[in-house]
Design an enzyme around this catalytic site. Structure first.
Site, PDB file in Angstrom:
ATOM      1  N   ASN A   1       2.117   1.742   4.136  1.00  0.00           N
ATOM      2  CA  ASN A   1       2.802   0.317   5.135  1.00  0.00           C
ATOM      3  C   ASN A   1       2.051   0.179   7.137  1.00  0.00           C
ATOM      4  OD1 ASN A   1       5.144  -2.141   6.140  1.00  0.00           O
ATOM      5  ND2 ASN A   1       2.971  -2.500   5.357  1.00  0.00           N
TER       6      ASN A   1
ATOM      7  N   ASP B   1      -7.968   3.934   0.383  1.00  0.00           N
ATOM      8  CA  ASP B   1      -7.431   4.470   2.086  1.00  0.00           C
ATOM      9  C   ASP B   1      -8.238   4.961   3.064  1.00  0.00           C
ATOM     10  OD1 ASP B   1      -5.596   5.563   3.538  1.00  0.00           O
ATOM     11  OD2 ASP B   1      -4.464   6.933   2.204  1.00  0.00           O
TER      12      ASP B   1
ATOM     13  N   CYS C   1       0.762  -1.203  -0.643  1.00  0.00           N
ATOM     14  CA  CYS C   1      -0.101   0.379  -0.084  1.00  0.00           C
ATOM     15  C   CYS C   1       0.834   1.321  -0.027  1.00  0.00           C
ATOM     16  CB  CYS C   1      -1.405   0.228   1.079  1.00  0.00           C
ATOM     17  SG  CYS C   1      -0.166  -0.471   2.787  1.00  0.00           S
TER      18      CYS C   1
ATOM     19  N   CYS D   1      -1.626   0.705   7.479  1.00  0.00           N
ATOM     20  CA  CYS D   1      -2.646   0.704   7.331  1.00  0.00           C
ATOM     21  C   CYS D   1      -3.673  -0.551   7.126  1.00  0.00           C
ATOM     22  CB  CYS D   1      -3.714   2.022   7.132  1.00  0.00           C
ATOM     23  SG  CYS D   1      -3.686   3.606   7.851  1.00  0.00           S
ATOM     24  N   ARG D   2      -3.488  -0.699   5.758  1.00  0.00           N
ATOM     25  CA  ARG D   2      -3.665  -2.056   4.647  1.00  0.00           C
ATOM     26  C   ARG D   2      -2.857  -2.824   4.446  1.00  0.00           C
ATOM     27  NH1 ARG D   2      -5.031   2.055  -0.529  1.00  0.00           N
ATOM     28  NH2 ARG D   2      -3.173   2.654   0.630  1.00  0.00           N
TER      29      ARG D   2
END
Ligand code: 4NP
Length: 162
Positions: A16, A130, A13, A18-19
């Site tokens: 690096n 996001d 993402c 959250c998702r």
């Protein structure tokens, strides 16, 4: 490239935090549940460099914990061109991440570079949105999408073993 019956997967993402660490945690748990963890190498990274060495966002850690995933020990790192020598699957959370990865992709890469949600059967979305500037519900949506895509990805990989 890894040995036969071994598969390496990198989730990517922007930050690096959250998702992609959520995807790493969910996919790792799923692979473990199916007894496939020993034949896998699973990692995540970001295209940006702001969060190198950082723990995941506390909202991501809390949302993951609600569903039984512990991502608290993961730490941020930035994608590196050597990742293309080490991973069979490099899966971007959104099209911006994918564009960045395509710019880094060496001509000899023969793995699968694409969008993670290609593997999600039950969504029309292309991108994992996001959640960074959103509220908690953004993190719940991230988990829903990631759980679905993880199941599809594992099915694809496990099919190659049978
Ligand atoms: P991620 O979310 O890409 O899912 O980890 C973000 C984290 C941090 C930022 C943007 C997105 N940021 O701008 O710092």
């Amino acid at each position: 490239m890894p040995a036969v019956n071994s598969t390496s997967v990198l989730f990517v993402c922007l930050g690096n935090i959250c998702r992609s660490p959520t995807a790493e945690g969910v996919f790792t748990a799923l692979a473990a549940r199916e007894g496939l963890l020993e034949s896998m190498h699973i990692d995540s990274c970001g295209t940006g460099d702001w969060h190198i060495g950082s723990a995941p966002d506390s909202r991501a850690t809390a949302a993951a914990a609600e569903r039984g995933y512990d991502i608290s020990q993961l730490r941020g790192r930035q994608v590196d061109s050597s990742d293309f020598d080490r991973f069979d699957y490099i899966l971007a959370m959104d099209e911006d991440n994918l564009s960045e990865l395509e710019a880094l992709r060496p001509g000899h890469y023969r793995g699968h570079l694409g969008l993670f949600l290609e593997f999600a059967a039950d969504t029309a979305l292309t991108n994992v949105p996001d959640p960074y500037y959103k509220g908690e519900e953004g993190f719940v949506q991230v988990l829903d999408l990631i759980e679905s895509a993880s199941a599809g990805l594992l099915q694809r990989i496990a099919g190659g073993y049978s």
